[in-house]
Structure formats: structure tokens, C-alpha cells
Design an enzyme around this catalytic site. Structure first.
Site, PDB file in Angstrom:
ATOM      1  N   ASP A 529     -54.962 -16.543   3.721  1.00 15.05           N
ATOM      2  CA  ASP A 529     -55.432 -15.219   4.114  1.00 15.05           C
ATOM      3  C   ASP A 529     -56.739 -15.332   4.891  1.00 15.05           C
ATOM      4  O   ASP A 529     -57.649 -16.063   4.491  1.00 15.05           O
ATOM      5  CB  ASP A 529     -55.659 -14.369   2.854  1.00 15.05           C
ATOM      6  CG  ASP A 529     -56.008 -12.933   3.169  1.00 15.05           C
ATOM      7  OD1 ASP A 529     -55.356 -12.355   4.055  1.00 15.05           O
ATOM      8  OD2 ASP A 529     -56.905 -12.388   2.527  1.00 15.05           O
ATOM      9  N   GLU A 530     -56.817 -14.610   5.981  1.00 20.07           N
ATOM     10  CA  GLU A 530     -58.066 -14.375   6.700  1.00 20.07           C
ATOM     11  C   GLU A 530     -58.792 -15.646   7.135  1.00 20.07           C
ATOM     12  O   GLU A 530     -60.013 -15.745   7.008  1.00 20.07           O
ATOM     13  CB  GLU A 530     -59.020 -13.504   5.858  1.00 20.07           C
ATOM     14  CG  GLU A 530     -58.495 -12.096   5.620  1.00 20.07           C
ATOM     15  CD  GLU A 530     -59.492 -11.224   4.875  1.00 20.07           C
ATOM     16  OE1 GLU A 530     -59.559 -10.028   5.173  1.00 20.07           O
ATOM     17  OE2 GLU A 530     -60.210 -11.754   3.991  1.00 20.07           O
TER      18      GLU A 530
END
Length: 827
Positions: A529-530
Site C-alpha cells: 500500500d502507498e
């Protein structure tokens, strides 16, 4: 000694007056050991939001710290800095007398630039700076400020006398974007509550969440005590649970009445969680489940029908319930990385989930701000990565999210020993709640990255050959990136062989904990994620790896990284769980990446922000198994509404109880737009479940966790167990009445320390008559007309209020806990 550099000569010895920040108790704290005496100088700090500004479509807040000298001597300003945590960032304001120094993530320090300035006794000095967005929540004010002196740079002194000035409550903040509100009025609440119908308790479903089939019969079963349990050895755990709930309901046993627990295949029900509950006036109580979990959920349904406290006798209605969940995966994410919670809080959370037939506890164990699980082969992960505070970089992580300078802060620092984690696994299994650990990677990994840098540094001093064995970063990496959480150094490097040694060691050791616990392995969540744009691009080691593998971009390096990580999971007996980015290519439009389909990962999709509303459906249509956790409906760290008094974030909007309830897994918010992909009928089976997220940047206190969790968790339970037509307004009323009249009163009686949110009442004045309504029928409403706060002894609202006065109204639950006060002027 940390101080203001006021030197006093006494008997040939230098003595230093020290600046101590305190309210009442003064405790000497020697920072330079050679100094034996210090005289304290007191200061207070107040944060204020002073001005809201909009320039070129950029909205920000001019804020200030007001530093007040409460001591007996002037304070120099040239030898210390004020450090604080801010979830919305801080930056130097033009023409200000201070500079803001970013440290790491949410940690910043403010320093005066005028070295000759002093703060006289009784006077104040202002530190003006900028927050990079409009501050509409007091939650977004800086937290846990502390002082660091230049001559003691690794020690922080906590400011005890710290307060935040109120933010104005208004429908439109002057200087902010149109529609920026900081108030949700009693009138707003009244209008929102108007569509809720008060339904007699006798007409409400007997069981929550809504069962598939429910039929009542003539007659009733009169229990003369706790019935005798009959169960096979395969149901030993469930029989023990039955005994527990029966003993909490009856003060004696009854040997001539029975409750029978059985495992058998139920007709037309394929879920292992399916059950049949039969209460017969003659034969007693019988629960049949497709598996032990089905029997357990039948017992949870029975529990709702039993008395809330011990009694000698009780009468149950004759009925038959056939029930099964719509979704296999019914989850809750609990973030213990940002702010740690002890094992006992996790066990309590499992109890609450089990009551609501939720079955997956996603433990967010690792993030930039903390590593929370003991890995014995890599002890530095918890020796360093589980500690936050002011100190040497190789001893602990920096302060974040309210933990302050003290490494003994119980939420900034802490971890689960392997014994703790085994107990959590076993307790979850006993209550049919599967524990899904998450190890974030390659981004959100600063705790691991910095712990391994510290490990290498310390072992190199000892000339150890293993110093770089688990190293996760390239010391020559010049990549520039900036994460959503304001980090610039939180990414594992996929070009290092040691990165995969580290990951495989962690995964294999966690697999061993499941074996020691005797609990079946299932999903281990591996983040994805991210990852910030720019990561790895100027790392010589990453660039060499790309050349070696003939990769064209760092996006392909991401695929290489996860190819190796997912193989490690499979090798160690885990199924793959990851955030949605594992299933997409790292490009702006998020095209589907089919590379990992054959490894059958479960993807957790949180992002349905503008532009990504249909991402979950595109992934499901491509064949990925999806757990829905959309920020629009199930981020329980979001505030309930825009009122400044409501805690929580608002970057993803506001989520009240009705919005959580109104979720439709097959009509996600925004997917009705013309250009958005719809979910194919044959892909509906790929939506395997629903999960609510509780990220903990603003949650330290267990009571705050309860408040943010509930009652929204009941909406999660209803959606995950029994899908419903959210266009049917009456069903919303049924849900609200069930909570107010059945479920929460039982919670009050059996879990009195569960501090769920009690919403304020709605008020509306018209022609000097005040009407009152409430979201959850069944709560008691009380009011005053003399300006005082309502108490449990105040007048009960029995209809419209006609007093010509300022009317204060509160809602009270069954044990006397009350809501925030709603006020209206009816003079």
C-alpha cells in the site's frame, strides 16, 4: 542539565536553572549528571487556530503556539526547540519569528530565530506557523508537545501545561472553502432522525444480525435454571462457551432440562457458519451447526434471548431459526502500530467481535511508527522498533501520534511477546475469530528499516560479519520521495538480497507461532500500500538489480519484489493477503495487473476515493478475491460528522451510523457514474467479505476506541452477515430499534465498560415548542431548563417541551451513561 543557560556561581560550583514544563508537581530531572541542583522555571503552551486562508485553491490554517512564562526568571529563546506531533503537517509561515523543522512523519519542531529575544516573567511569546490544510477538528491540533534543549539533544521534557483553544463552531468558516463547517446542530440531528420510526419491541426480530429464516410457534419454554449441556467431544469448546453464557444468566442448574449441541449438514446451507436454533416447549433447546463455528453462532443467537443478568427462572419463546452468513469474511482491522494496545484490549475486541458474528481480526502489527511482534531471530525489531520517544536514533523511533518524548509511553512503545501472540491466536480460535497478522511492506516500513539500520550500525562496531544480514536499505540511496504520512525514508529496498532474508525469517517465524498455538494458518497480509513515487529510482543497488534482471522500471521491480514475497508466504504455509495495489500496475489509472492472479491472493480494497470508485469491481471482474473496506463507509477512524467536538479524521469524509448501515457491496458509492465499471454478475462471488478499518493515529485511550468502533460495528455486522436492501427505509428503523431496545441494553448489562458512542438528541423549535427525537429508540431522554447539565435525575422528555428557556437535553443508556448535551434557545 537541560536548561535556559542561566549560570549561578555558588561555592565554586556552577549551578544551572532548568526550564521545567509542569502544572503542579515539580520533579527534578537531571540531564547532565554532573549537575546536582536545578531551580525550575515553569511555562505553559496554548495552541490556537488563528486564521483560515484560501489562496489559489490552496486551503491552509495560520496557527500559533502561545508560550507563557509562568516562572520567576526570564526565559531565553535561543537554546531550545518545541517539538510536537501533527497529523496534518506544519511549515514555516512567511514573516514569522520561528522556523519549523520537519523531523519524521508527524513529528515537527519549532524554533525561535531571534537569538536575543527573551520571554519576561508573566509574559507570552507567539510561535506562528502554518498547518497545510483547514483545521476543522480539534483532533488535528498538535499533540504531546515537549521541549528539547540544544545541550541535551536526545532528551525531551514533556509539557504538562498544554491546552488547545476551541475552534469556532460555525456553518461556514471565514476564509475557508465554501461549505467548510465545524458544527452539526441539534436541528441537523433532528432532521436526520426524522425518518426513524419507533417500533414496538414485540415486533422486532428476536435475533441480530437478521437471520435468514425465523419462525415462532405457540407456547414457550420455561427454564428453571441453567439447562444441562449435551454435546459431542468435537464440541468441547462450544460446550464450554454454552456453560459460560448459561451461568451468566442463571443462578442455579437444572438437570432435567437440556440444551443439545450437534454437528450435522443443514439442508440448503453450505456455509460452515450456518446453524439451526430450535427452542421447543417439550424437548428444550437444540442447536445444529454445519461445523463447530455454526454451533457457536447459534449459541451467540441464543445468548441474545437469555436474561441480561442471573435469575432463577426464565421463559423463552418457542421458535426456530435457520441462519447463515452472506459473506465468508467478516472483519475488523485494528491498528496497533501507530498507537499500541495491550493484549487484554485485543482479547476484549475478540469478545465483542464474536458477539456480533464477526470472524476475522486483521491485526495491523507493523507500520512506520512501530513493530509490535517479537521476532526472536531479529530482536532489534522490538528492542528498537517497538519504542518511540526522544533519544538516540539507534535506540528508538521518534515520537508520533501523541506518544511524546517518553519511551515508556504505553501506546507509543510496546509489543506482543511470542507468548502473547500465541495466546491471542488461541483465544481467537476458541471464539471462531481468525487472526490475520499484517506485516507492511515495502512501504510503511520505517520501523523495520530503521531498526535494521541500527542493528547494522551496532554490530559493525563489534565487527560482526552478520551486521548487514537483515539490512533493508541502501546507504547510498539518493531517491527522493514523500509519503502521504510525511516520511522520506520508510521503504524496503528490493535490490538487496538481505531484504528477502529478513522477510523470509519473519514469515517463517510467524508460521512457527501458529504451529505452537495449534491454530491453522490461513492469510498473512503483506501490505502493498502507498509506495511513494520516486522510491528506489536513485538507489545504486536497486538500479543494478534492474539491470541484472533486465527490468525497464521500478514498477517492474515492484513485481519482482512481490514475486519473491508471495513465494515465501506459500512456502511457509500461508495464503496471500494484500492491499489492492498488488492487483494493479503502478500507473495513474491503476490498470489491472494479472501477474499474481494464479497465486490466488485476497485483495483488501479501501480506495473508493474520487477516480477509484470502481477499483474493487475492476479487480473482482478480473478474477481477484476481494474484501471490501471502503473509506466511504467503513473507516471507523473517520469522525461521525463535521462537528468540531466529534473526534476522528475527515480526509475520507464523515461516517455516521446510517452511512455505515446503508452500505451496498454491489453498488459502491460513485459507481453509478456513467464512466464507471459495474460489477459483473459472475464476479459477485469474488466479493468474499467486508472489513471495517480502525487506524489508530487519533486513538490511544481504549474508551476512544470504543467510541469510534461502536455503534458503527453493529452496522458492519449487519452488512457482513445479512445483506439488505438499503433502499428500504423501514429496515433502517428496524435496525435502529433493535440496537436501542435489545442489543445495547444487553451490552450495558454484560459489558458496562464498553464505552460506545451515545449520540446527542435532535432538537427542533417551532412556535416556541421544542420537539425532541433520537436515533436509537429505547434510550431515555432527560432535560433541564435552568442552564445546568442534565443528569440521571433530571426531567424525562415525554413529548414536546414548552418551557420558555434554554433547553438542555441528553440521552442516557440503561446504566446512566449519557450523551453530549444538545441545546436550543426557546426563550
Amino acid at each position: 542539565m537541560a536548561g535556559v543557560n542561566i549560570i549561578i556561581k555558588q561555592k565554586g560550583m556552577a549551578m544551572v536553572r532548568r526550564l521545567l514544563i509542569t502544572t503542579a508537581i515539580i520533579s527534578p530531572l537531571a540531564i547532565i549528571p554532573t549537575m546536582s541542583l536545578a531551580q525550575d522555571i515553569n511555562i505553559g503552551v496554548e495552541w490556537q487556530a488563528q486564521k483560515y486562508v484560501t489562496e489559489n485553491n490552496h486551503h491552509y490554517t495560520e496557527a500559533a503556539f502561545i508560550i507563557t512564562n509562568k516562572g520567576k526568571l526570564p526565559i531565553n529563546t535561543n537554546d531550545w526547540k518545541l517539538c510536537f506531533s501533527s497529523i496534518i503537517g506544519a511549515k514555516t509561515l512567511a514573516n514569522s519569528d520561528i522556523i519549523i523543522e520537519p523531523v519524521a512523519g508527524p513529528l515537527y519542531c519549532a524554533r525561535f530565530v531571534n537569538s536575543s529575544m527573551q520571554i519576561p516573567v508573566g509574559a507570552s511569546q507567539t510561535m506562528r506557523f502554518e498547518h497545510t490544510e483547514t483545521v476543522t477538528k480539534i483532533e488535528k491540533a498538535p499533540v504531546a508537545p515537549y521541549i528539547v534543549f540544544d545541550n541535551a539533544p536526545n532528551n525531551g521534557i514533556k509539557i504538562h501545561d498544554y491546552k488547545t483553544a476551541p475552534i469556532v463552531r460555525t456553518k461556514q468558516i471565514e476564509g475557508a472553502a465554501i461549505g467548510t463547517s465545524t458544527i452539526f446542530t441539534p436541528q441537523d440531528i433532528y432532521i436526520k432522525n426524522q425518518n426513524i420510526i419507533d417500533i414496538p419491541k414485540s415486533e422486532l426480530p428476536a435475533i441480530f444480525p437478521s437471520p435468514k429464516e425465523s419462525e415462532t410457534y405457540d407456547g414457550e419454554l420455561r427454564l428453571n435454571g441453567a439447562p444441562t449441556i449435551i454435546a459431542s467431544p468435537k464440541l468441547k469448546t462450544e460446550a464450554a462457551f454454552a456453560s459460560k453464557i448459561l451461568k451468566s444468566s442463571f443462578n442455579k442448574d437444572e438437570k432435567t432440562q437440556f440444551i443439545k449441541l450437534e454437528i450435522a449438514k443443514l439442508a440448503n446451507q453450505n456455509s460452515p457458519d450456518a446453524y439451526e436454533l430450535d427452542i421447543d416447549p417439550k424437548s428444550g433447546i437444540k442447536i445444529i451447526g454445519n461445523s463447530p463455528s455454526g454451533v457457536y453462532y447459534g449459541l451467540q443467537s441464543l445468548r441474545q434471548l437469555l436474561p441480561n443478568s442471573q435469575t432463577a427462572q426464565y421463559t423463552l419463546p418457542a421458535l426456530k431459526i435457520i441462519d447463515a452468513p452472506d459473506f465468508e469474511y467478516r472483519g475488523l482491522l485494528v491498528d496497533v502500530a501507530r498507537n499500541f494496545q495491550p493484549k487484554e484490549q485485543i482479547l476484549r475486541t475478540i469478545d465483542i467481535m464474536a458477539r456480533l458474528k464477526l470472524n476475522k481480526l486483521h491485526l495491523h502489527l507493523v507500520d512506520d511508527e512501530g513493530w509490535r511482534l517479537e521476532i526472536k531471530q531479529i530482536p532489534e525489531l522490538t528492542q528498537i522498533g517497538a519504542k518511540r520517544g526522544e533519544g538516540l536514533w539507534y535506540k528508538n523511533l521518534p515520537s508520533a501520534y501523541g506518544s511524546g518524548p517518553d519511551i515508556n509511553d504505553p501506546h507509543g512503545s510496546g509489543f506482543y511477546t511470542q507468548k502473547d501472540f500465541i495466546e491471542i491466536l488461541q483465544y481467537g480460535a476458541k471464539n471462531h475469530v481468525e487472526i490475520i497478522p499484517e506485516i507492511e511492506m515495502p512501504g510503511h516500513s520505517r520501523a523495520a528499516v530503521k531498526s535494521m539500520e541500527a542493528r547494522a550500525f551496532l554490530l559493525k562496531q563489534k565487527k560482526s560479519k552478520d551486521a548487514s544480514k537483515f539490512l533493508l536499505s541502501d546507504p547510498d540511496d539518493k531517491s527522493q520521495y514523500h509519503t502521504a504520512q510525511n516520511y522520506t525514508d520508510d521503504v524496503m529496498n528490493p535490490g538487496l538480497d538481505s531484504t528477502y532474508v529478513f522477510i523470509d525469517t519473519v514469515i517463517s517465524e510467524i508460521a512457527g507461532l501458529y504451529k505452537k498455538a495449534g491454530v491453522k494458518q490461513n492469510i498473512l497480509h503483506i501490505g502493498a500500500d502507498e509506495l511513494a513515487g520516486g522510491a528506489w529510482e536513485k538507489s545504486p543497488i536497486a538500479i543494478n538489480k534492474m539491470k541484472e534482471l533486465k527490468l525497464n522500471s521500478t514498477n517492474e521491480l515492484w513485481d519482482y519484489f512481490y514475486d519473491k514475497v508471495t513465494k515465501s508466504l506459500i512456502k511457509n504455509g500461508f495464503k496471500i493477503g494484500a492491499w489492492e495495489e498488488l492487483g494493479v500496475k503502478r500507473e495513474n489509472t491503476y490498470p489491472i495487473n494479472p501477474k499474481f492472479l494464479e497465486r490466488k491472493p485476497t485483495l483488501y480494497v479501501w480506495n473508493n476515493l474520487e477516480g477509484s470508485e470502481d477499483l474493487a469491481y475492476r479487480l473482482a471482474n478480473a478474477g481477484y478475491k476481494i474484501v471490501l473496506g471502503p473509506v466511504s463507509n467503513f473507516y471507523f477512524d473517520m469522525a461521525y460528522n463535521e462537528d468540531v467536538l466529534e473526534p476522528g479524521h475527515n480526509w475520507g469524509g464523515y461516517i455516521d451510523l446510517e452511512k455505515a448501515y446503508a452500505f451496498n457491496p454491489y453498488a459502491l458509492q460513485g459507481t453509478d457514474k456513467e464512466n464507471k465499471v459495474k460489477l459483473n454478475d459472475n464476479a459477485k462471488a469474488n466479493i468474499v467479505g467486508i472489513e471495517a478499518m480502525m487506524f489508530s493515529e487519533t486513538m490511544r485511550d481504549p474508551a476512544r476506541i470504543d467510541y469510534m468502533m461502536a455503534p458503527r460495528i453493529f452496522a458492519l455486522s449487519q452488512n457482513a452477515w445479512a445483506r439488505h436492501d438499503n433502499s428500504d427505509a423501514k429496515k433502517w428503523s428496524v435496525f435502529a430499534n433493535q440496537l436501542g431496545k435489545n442489543i445495547l441494553p444487553q451490552i450495558d448489562a454484560q459489558l458496562p465498560d464498553f464505552y460506545y458512542r451515545i449520540a446527542p438528541p435532535g432538537l427542533m423549535a417551532e412556535n416556541n415548542i421544542v420537539s425532541v427525537n433520537y436515533q436509537l429508540p429505547g434510550f431515555e431522554l432527560r432535560y433541564t431548563t435552568d442552564g445546568t447539565e442534565p443528569t440521571i435525575n433530571s426531567q424525562i422528555v415525554k413529548g414536546p417541551i414548552t418551557d420558555r428557556a434554554i433547553i438542555n437535553v441528553c440521552a442516557f443508556n440503561k446504566i446512566g451513561r449519557k450523551s453530549r448535551t444538545s441545546t436550543i434557545d426557546n426563550r
